[in-house]
Design a protein around this motif. Structure first.
Motif, PDB file in Angstrom:
ATOM      1  N   LEU A  88      39.509  38.375  17.545  1.00 38.29           N
ATOM      2  CA  LEU A  88      39.741  39.782  17.897  1.00 38.29           C
ATOM      3  C   LEU A  88      38.642  40.293  18.823  1.00 38.29           C
ATOM      4  O   LEU A  88      38.921  40.945  19.837  1.00 38.29           O
ATOM      5  CB  LEU A  88      39.826  40.629  16.628  1.00 38.29           C
ATOM      6  N   TYR A  89      37.392  39.976  18.507  1.00 41.22           N
ATOM      7  CA  TYR A  89      36.288  40.425  19.359  1.00 41.22           C
ATOM      8  C   TYR A  89      36.326  39.754  20.726  1.00 41.22           C
ATOM      9  O   TYR A  89      36.027  40.387  21.752  1.00 41.22           O
ATOM     10  CB  TYR A  89      34.946  40.175  18.671  1.00 41.22           C
ATOM     11  N   PHE A 124      45.733  40.783  13.812  1.00 42.55           N
ATOM     12  CA  PHE A 124      44.493  40.112  13.400  1.00 42.55           C
ATOM     13  C   PHE A 124      43.905  40.755  12.141  1.00 42.55           C
ATOM     14  O   PHE A 124      43.392  40.061  11.256  1.00 42.55           O
ATOM     15  CB  PHE A 124      43.463  40.151  14.532  1.00 42.55           C
ATOM     16  N   LEU A 125      43.974  42.090  12.047  1.00 39.94           N
ATOM     17  CA  LEU A 125      43.421  42.764  10.864  1.00 39.94           C
ATOM     18  C   LEU A 125      44.228  42.434   9.611  1.00 39.94           C
ATOM     19  O   LEU A 125      43.666  42.222   8.528  1.00 39.94           O
ATOM     20  CB  LEU A 125      43.368  44.276  11.096  1.00 39.94           C
ATOM     21  N   PHE A 169      46.641  45.009  23.298  1.00 44.36           N
ATOM     22  CA  PHE A 169      45.506  45.090  22.377  1.00 44.36           C
ATOM     23  C   PHE A 169      45.912  45.652  21.014  1.00 44.36           C
ATOM     24  O   PHE A 169      45.559  45.080  19.973  1.00 44.36           O
ATOM     25  CB  PHE A 169      44.390  45.941  22.986  1.00 44.36           C
ATOM     26  N   LEU A 170      46.621  46.761  20.964  1.00 44.31           N
ATOM     27  CA  LEU A 170      46.959  47.385  19.670  1.00 44.31           C
ATOM     28  C   LEU A 170      47.814  46.484  18.786  1.00 44.31           C
ATOM     29  O   LEU A 170      47.497  46.307  17.600  1.00 44.31           O
ATOM     30  CB  LEU A 170      47.637  48.741  19.901  1.00 44.31           C
ATOM     31  N   ALA A 173      45.560  43.558  17.665  1.00 43.58           N
ATOM     32  CA  ALA A 173      44.513  43.992  16.744  1.00 43.58           C
ATOM     33  C   ALA A 173      45.087  44.225  15.350  1.00 43.58           C
ATOM     34  O   ALA A 173      44.481  43.836  14.339  1.00 43.58           O
ATOM     35  CB  ALA A 173      43.859  45.270  17.269  1.00 43.58           C
ATOM     36  N   TYR A 196      39.044  38.852  22.246  1.00 41.79           N
ATOM     37  CA  TYR A 196      40.138  39.501  22.972  1.00 41.79           C
ATOM     38  C   TYR A 196      39.712  40.872  23.494  1.00 41.79           C
ATOM     39  O   TYR A 196      40.072  41.261  24.612  1.00 41.79           O
ATOM     40  CB  TYR A 196      41.377  39.626  22.079  1.00 41.79           C
ATOM     41  N   ILE A 197      38.939  41.604  22.692  1.00 45.65           N
ATOM     42  CA  ILE A 197      38.436  42.912  23.144  1.00 45.65           C
ATOM     43  C   ILE A 197      37.567  42.733  24.385  1.00 45.65           C
ATOM     44  O   ILE A 197      37.712  43.466  25.381  1.00 45.65           O
ATOM     45  CB  ILE A 197      37.657  43.612  22.016  1.00 45.65           C
TER      46      ILE A 197
END
Length: 199
Positions: free
Chosen positions: A136-137, A114-115, A107-108, A111, A139-140
């Motif tokens: 991203l959402y 993606f940012l 995730f990190l 993320a 994947y979260i």
């Protein structure tokens, strides 16, 4: 049946044996201390005479303890680990999480990627920026569902192996937080490889 009653046998007095003389009770050999003397002997100062030296000693002891716990978490020595990481139940949880491929462990890095992609394409290609945010959402959400599935299976195995009454509180958060950490940064260090599930 109607004969004479037999007389009871004559009673014979047993000889009297003199008891050995009891020793006279002796005292404890010293006077009872006064209350003031007892309290003075047990009194300890609440504040040490040299506060700076005491604080320095406490900091040194705390640093030594932290270093010992850190080294124990790096090499897997459970005797010196913090209390929250000790015990066979928590070891089983760690090994189960480490043996599994979790979406949360990526995730990190994803993320961050993606940012960065969103900031780079915000002006030139807003559609790409919006798509990266949506991905991203998604994947979260997928990581949360994956963590929930992981915990359900793990809880069943823990109940079978250790019994439900012996499971400490907070195991779900312990497992989920470990699943969301990047594998090289996990402490205590993983002791099993991917796919090497505990028995």
């Amino acid at each position: 049946m109607f004969g004479r009653k037999q007389d009871p046998p004559p009673e014979v007095d047993a000889p009297l044996v003199p008891e050995p003389p009891q020793p006279a009770p002796q005292g404890k050999g010293r006077p009872t201390p006064r209350r003031k003397e007892s309290e003075a002997r047990n009194r300890r100062p609440l504040v040490p005479a040299d506060r700076r030296a005491a604080a320095k000693d406490a900091r040194v002891k705390a640093r030594v303890q932290r270093d010992l716990e850190y080294q124990a978490m790096r090499n897997g020595d459970e005797r010196h680990m913090p209390a929250r990481d000790r015990g066979p139940v928590r070891r089983y949880v760690r090994d189960s999480v480490d043996a599994r491929w979790n979406l949360g462990e990526l995730f990190l890095p994803l993320a961050a990627a993606f940012l960065v992609l969103q900031f780079v394409t915000a002006r030139g290609a807003p559609v790409v920026a919006f798509a990266s945010l949506v991905l991203l959402y998604v994947y979260i959400l997928a990581s949360v569902v994956d963590a929930w599935i992981m915990w359900r299976g793990l809880k069943k195995r823990l109940t079978v192996k250790f019994g439900e009454s012996t499971l400490p509180r907070g195991l779900m958060m312990y497992a989920v937080l470990r699943a969301f950490q990047v594998r090289p940064s996990r402490l205590p260090k993983p002791q099993v490889k991917h796919g090497q599930h505990p028995a």
